[in-house]
Motif scaffolding. Structure first.
Motif, PDB file in Angstrom:
ATOM      1  N   MET A 152     -26.604   1.264  49.674  1.00 15.17           N
ATOM      2  CA  MET A 152     -25.994   0.959  48.394  1.00 15.17           C
ATOM      3  C   MET A 152     -24.711   1.777  48.278  1.00 15.17           C
ATOM      4  N   LYS A 153     -23.725   1.230  47.613  1.00 11.25           N
ATOM      5  CA  LYS A 153     -22.423   1.880  47.408  1.00 11.25           C
ATOM      6  C   LYS A 153     -22.111   1.936  45.922  1.00 11.25           C
ATOM      7  N   LEU A 154     -21.525   3.055  45.477  1.00 13.24           N
ATOM      8  CA  LEU A 154     -21.101   3.228  44.088  1.00 13.24           C
ATOM      9  C   LEU A 154     -19.615   3.547  44.081  1.00 13.24           C
ATOM     10  N   SER A 155     -18.861   2.850  43.228  1.00 19.45           N
ATOM     11  CA  SER A 155     -17.417   3.087  43.118  1.00 19.45           C
ATOM     12  C   SER A 155     -16.998   2.945  41.661  1.00 19.45           C
ATOM     13  N   SER A 156     -15.720   3.238  41.409  1.00 23.81           N
ATOM     14  CA  SER A 156     -15.198   3.167  40.051  1.00 23.81           C
ATOM     15  C   SER A 156     -13.731   2.788  40.063  1.00 23.81           C
ATOM     16  N   ASP A 157     -13.333   2.002  39.058  1.00 20.86           N
ATOM     17  CA  ASP A 157     -11.916   1.742  38.840  1.00 20.86           C
ATOM     18  C   ASP A 157     -11.284   2.873  38.024  1.00 20.86           C
ATOM     19  N   SER A 158     -12.108   3.752  37.455  1.00 21.83           N
ATOM     20  CA  SER A 158     -11.612   4.850  36.613  1.00 21.83           C
ATOM     21  C   SER A 158     -11.056   6.010  37.432  1.00 21.83           C
ATOM     22  N   PHE A 159     -11.642   6.266  38.605  1.00 20.60           N
ATOM     23  CA  PHE A 159     -11.169   7.335  39.498  1.00 20.60           C
ATOM     24  C   PHE A 159     -11.752   7.091  40.887  1.00 20.60           C
ATOM     25  N   ILE A 212     -35.817   3.332  45.796  1.00 21.79           N
ATOM     26  CA  ILE A 212     -35.619   2.507  46.991  1.00 21.79           C
ATOM     27  C   ILE A 212     -34.356   2.969  47.718  1.00 21.79           C
ATOM     28  N   ASP A 213     -33.303   3.250  46.938  1.00 23.71           N
ATOM     29  CA  ASP A 213     -32.023   3.676  47.504  1.00 23.71           C
ATOM     30  C   ASP A 213     -31.238   4.400  46.417  1.00 23.71           C
ATOM     31  N   GLU A 214     -30.189   5.092  46.827  1.00 24.40           N
ATOM     32  CA  GLU A 214     -29.316   5.770  45.882  1.00 24.40           C
ATOM     33  C   GLU A 214     -27.916   5.873  46.453  1.00 24.40           C
ATOM     34  N   ALA A 215     -26.957   6.052  45.558  1.00 26.37           N
ATOM     35  CA  ALA A 215     -25.560   6.236  45.958  1.00 26.37           C
ATOM     36  C   ALA A 215     -24.910   7.147  44.931  1.00 26.37           C
ATOM     37  N   GLN A 216     -23.798   7.765  45.323  1.00 20.95           N
ATOM     38  CA  GLN A 216     -23.136   8.655  44.382  1.00 20.95           C
ATOM     39  C   GLN A 216     -21.624   8.582  44.505  1.00 20.95           C
ATOM     40  N   LEU A 217     -20.987   9.032  43.434  1.00 24.08           N
ATOM     41  CA  LEU A 217     -19.541   9.088  43.299  1.00 24.08           C
ATOM     42  C   LEU A 217     -19.229  10.427  42.644  1.00 24.08           C
ATOM     43  N   ILE A 218     -18.250  11.144  43.165  1.00 18.89           N
ATOM     44  CA  ILE A 218     -17.942  12.475  42.648  1.00 18.89           C
ATOM     45  C   ILE A 218     -16.537  12.501  42.050  1.00 18.89           C
ATOM     46  N   GLY A 219     -16.451  13.042  40.841  1.00 19.59           N
ATOM     47  CA  GLY A 219     -15.160  13.232  40.176  1.00 19.59           C
ATOM     48  C   GLY A 219     -14.964  14.696  39.854  1.00 19.59           C
ATOM     49  N   ALA A 220     -13.706  15.104  39.683  1.00 20.51           N
ATOM     50  CA  ALA A 220     -13.388  16.497  39.339  1.00 20.51           C
ATOM     51  C   ALA A 220     -12.743  16.549  37.969  1.00 20.51           C
ATOM     52  N   TYR A 221     -13.030  17.629  37.225  1.00 21.45           N
ATOM     53  CA  TYR A 221     -12.417  17.851  35.931  1.00 21.45           C
ATOM     54  C   TYR A 221     -12.461  19.334  35.650  1.00 21.45           C
ATOM     55  N   ARG A 256     -15.527   8.815  26.870  1.00 25.62           N
ATOM     56  CA  ARG A 256     -15.994   7.493  27.306  1.00 25.62           C
ATOM     57  C   ARG A 256     -16.475   7.578  28.750  1.00 25.62           C
ATOM     58  N   HIS A 257     -17.667   7.062  28.996  1.00 27.38           N
ATOM     59  CA  HIS A 257     -18.135   7.067  30.382  1.00 27.38           C
ATOM     60  C   HIS A 257     -17.205   6.199  31.226  1.00 27.38           C
ATOM     61  N   PRO A 258     -17.046   6.558  32.516  1.00 24.84           N
ATOM     62  CA  PRO A 258     -16.156   5.774  33.376  1.00 24.84           C
ATOM     63  C   PRO A 258     -16.755   4.421  33.744  1.00 24.84           C
ATOM     64  N   GLN A 259     -15.889   3.556  34.222  1.00 26.93           N
ATOM     65  CA  GLN A 259     -16.328   2.284  34.779  1.00 26.93           C
ATOM     66  C   GLN A 259     -17.071   2.606  36.076  1.00 26.93           C
ATOM     67  N   LEU A 260     -18.189   1.942  36.288  1.00 27.00           N
ATOM     68  CA  LEU A 260     -18.964   2.108  37.524  1.00 27.00           C
ATOM     69  C   LEU A 260     -19.333   0.730  38.062  1.00 27.00           C
ATOM     70  N   ARG A 261     -19.342   0.626  39.385  1.00 21.66           N
ATOM     71  CA  ARG A 261     -19.677  -0.644  40.048  1.00 21.66           C
ATOM     72  C   ARG A 261     -20.514  -0.307  41.281  1.00 21.66           C
ATOM     73  N   TRP A 262     -21.553  -1.084  41.533  1.00 21.23           N
ATOM     74  CA  TRP A 262     -22.389  -0.847  42.699  1.00 21.23           C
ATOM     75  C   TRP A 262     -22.604  -2.151  43.449  1.00 21.23           C
ATOM     76  N   ARG A 263     -22.832  -1.995  44.742  1.00 22.73           N
ATOM     77  CA  ARG A 263     -23.017  -3.160  45.604  1.00 22.73           C
ATOM     78  C   ARG A 263     -23.973  -2.797  46.734  1.00 22.73           C
ATOM     79  N   ASP A 264     -24.276  -3.768  47.569  1.00 21.75           N
ATOM     80  CA  ASP A 264     -25.225  -3.599  48.675  1.00 21.75           C
ATOM     81  C   ASP A 264     -26.575  -3.092  48.159  1.00 21.75           C
ATOM     82  N   VAL A 265     -27.035  -3.752  47.108  1.00 26.00           N
ATOM     83  CA  VAL A 265     -28.299  -3.388  46.468  1.00 26.00           C
ATOM     84  C   VAL A 265     -29.456  -3.828  47.360  1.00 26.00           C
ATOM     85  N   PRO A 266     -30.424  -2.956  47.582  1.00 25.60           N
ATOM     86  CA  PRO A 266     -31.534  -3.323  48.464  1.00 25.60           C
ATOM     87  C   PRO A 266     -32.490  -4.338  47.838  1.00 25.60           C
TER      88      PRO A 266
END
Length: 157
Positions: free
Chosen positions: A1-8, A145-154, A25-35
């Motif tokens: 599974m993959k996690l991404s964002s248009d926010s960062f 079943i699966d997990e994915a992550q995205l890391i941002g800095a602030y 406001r929480h960022p935009q999140l998008r995931w794909r390749d769901v098991p």
């Protein structure tokens, strides 16, 4: 599974609009390749490099398997919320507030915020009202079943 964002981008600075003092406001999140076999998703946001341990900024549970993204700021700051007619639940941050509780300004350095999505084999988690991230982590044990992550800095330095 993959996690991404248009926010960062992964490992890049998060815009101020996603911080407590800049819009919260929480960022935009998008995931794909769901098991196969995914019955629901959980999303968490943790500050993971604090000297006092992980700090939960957000938990949202019961996201349906048909969902593949969250628009920025789509969820209200309430425990019980709706998204396109689908009921979702958000837990309390470690500050005791429901919904997304974005990063605040830090005097020492930028911190890293981990947005993590879990694909689960159950459609709904058994959680008490006012649940915490710790409650979520206990409830998902044995159901991931699966997990994915995205890391941002602030903050943006």
């Amino acid at each position: 599974m993959k996690l991404s964002s248009d926010s960062f981008r992964n490992r890049a600075a998060m815009p101020t609009v996603h911080a407590a003092g800049g819009g919260n406001r929480h960022p935009q999140l998008r995931w794909r390749d769901v098991p196969a076999g995914t019955a629901s998703f959980v999303v968490l946001c943790l500050a993971a490099d604090r000297p006092d341990g992980d700090f939960c900024h957000w938990s949202v549970v019961d996201l349906p398997p048909t969902l593949s993204s969250l628009a920025a700021g789509a969820l209200s700051g309430e425990e019980e919320t709706m998204l396109d007619g689908v009921p979702l639940r958000q837990g309390l941050s470690d500050n005791g507030r429901p919904g997304y509780d974005g990063p605040g300004p830090l005097p020492d350095a930028a911190r890293h915020y981990i947005f993590r999505i879990y694909a689960l084999d159950v459609p709904r988690l058994e959680l008490p009202p006012g649940f915490s991230c710790a409650d979520v982590l206990s409830a998902i044990y044995g159901h991931i079943i699966d997990e994915a992550q995205l890391i941002g800095a602030y903050p943006n330095k």
